[in-house]
Design an enzyme around this catalytic site. Sequence first.
Site, mmCIF file in Angstrom:
data_model
loop_
_atom_site.group_PDB
_atom_site.id
_atom_site.type_symbol
_atom_site.label_atom_id
_atom_site.label_comp_id
_atom_site.label_asym_id
_atom_site.label_seq_id
_atom_site.Cartn_x
_atom_site.Cartn_y
_atom_site.Cartn_z
ATOM 1 N N SER A 1 15.770 19.868 20.010
ATOM 2 C CA SER A 1 15.189 18.530 20.029
ATOM 3 C C SER A 1 15.075 17.934 18.633
ATOM 4 C CB SER A 1 13.796 18.572 20.662
ATOM 5 O OG SER A 1 12.927 19.370 19.876
ATOM 6 N N GLU B 1 19.645 13.770 26.445
ATOM 7 C CA GLU B 1 20.264 13.172 25.265
ATOM 8 C C GLU B 1 21.520 13.974 24.938
ATOM 9 O OE1 GLU B 1 16.674 11.177 22.704
ATOM 10 O OE2 GLU B 1 16.829 13.345 22.633
#
Length: 593
Positions: free
Chosen positions: A427, A460
């Site tokens: 992340s 993502e």
Amino acid sequence: MDTPLSTIAVVGLGTMGTGIAEVLALAGREVIGIDISETAALAAVASLEASTARAVGRGRITEQERSDALARFRTSDDLRTAAEAELVVEVVPETYEIKQQVFRELDAIVSPTAILATGTNALSVTRLAAESQHPERVLGLHFFNPAPAMKLVEVVSSVLTAPPAVEAVTQLARELGKEPVAVGDRPGFVADGLLFGYLNQAAAMYEANYASREDIDAAMKLGCGLPMGPLALLDLIGIDTARTVLEAMYAESHDRLHAPAPVLGQLSSAGLTGRKAGRGFYTYDAPGGQTVVPDALTPAAGAEAGAGREVASVGVAGSGTMASGIAEVFAKAGYAVVLAARTQEKADAAKGRIAKSLERSVTKGRLTAEARDETLARITAAGSLDAFAEVDLAVEAVAEDLEIKRQLFATLDKVCRPGAVLATTTSSLPVVAIARATARPEDVIGMHFFNPAPAMKLVEVVRTVLTADDVHATVRAVCARIRKHPVDCGDRAGFIVNALLFPYLNNAIKMVEEHYASLDDIDAAMKLGGGYPMGPFELLDVVGLDVSLAIEKVLHKEFRDPGLAPAPLLEHLVAAGCLGRKTGRGFREYARR
């Protein structure tokens, strides 16, 4: 100032003034709507008639209540009609010159005990009060749009405001069915002070061509549960209005995060101010319209990045919550899954966690018992990465540590067959640094799932400068099959969601450090004023203060912006072992389970 505030004048009958007048009239107050424009006054009456008619149709009020409310609202083009008001709320255009002129004229009109309130969200209440002959009766009363629906009202005191005036207006807000939050005088106050910095960063992200407008908005809606994406929200607020607020915030803070992104000035100068103009970041069906219509920047329907590689089997490395959640997602979608951990015992425990998750879905009626058994049968637990020898896609979900991930990818490079796609769920770490641990960086990509993976729709998709086109296409196609929404972004710290979310959280902490507002008031302001599912301090305690601090440090190191430096209070709490819900104490204390 101990009057009951039964007669209230609203100066300025634009959208906000009309909404405030409606709230007051429905709550039993006599309302005098004042505007120099007869057209605006007629529009306000028509708006009130239409909105109350809808309320009757939906059963929210009776026809008699509607009739009474309309009878309590009268309009005028003469400021002198405010003479009988015990409270005057101005919502005229957002300039010092116009607002100060209104306050100067009101001084000669209203009674000495009347309270004067400004509806500004960007200008200094203190500066406006200083122009009045009685600054002790001037305060801010900031409603949110649309005023009839939004519960939050910020009651803003200057150093000159008398406490009885604040108490009277706060009580009024409660009687209107609103949630008043007491704040001091600084541009943006609480809600807009946090919101507009975030919106500005989103505009800058778009301007830098880092991600498309659609992907930025989808990422924040799906990744954070927000009711609207930041660029769509800027169009709703008005791009020129947002720029004005940011200019005021920057004048005080000198924080680069508040310096308006150049694209806001460019769009404003071109008259592309959002929905009201029919075009801003998006294009709408008409000026004032709500429906987005395709334009030159709209992605073509069904357009993808080209042909990808065949994926029939997936390997998931890790034994924690994210690894088991991701493995469950792939198995539900029909993929054969190998779930590998450092030991067979850990792998079996992770598969057991999946079994419990699936059982809960069966109990809630979301999954059949047959589908549960088929899903579990597709998952093979393994105690070594050697089991990834034949998988088509390998996804790592191990600790957020660059060296640990690099070692794992070096192993995957040796174990996985040629042509297999290697994905990291990081992340915050640089994907390219992980990719360089292999001899095939073109096969490496980021797939950042959100927690809990089975429930969260966003992924993502992070491609590096070395990622092959067909690898990107493969991952986009896989996301579609597992029913996730992919958003494309480049390989830089925070990607989309964390790069926008964590500076906002950090700024909320700074507000508390500066004793500007309390934890509870800030959380309430963002939930009630911004529609956020959780306040910033609730969210920080859920995410974990140690995790939040680590992400803040990565963002600060990458962008070298002083405004991104972690708030000292966050560092102090982490050093004290107060990490949030998982330790029983963070910004708040929690009962031990």
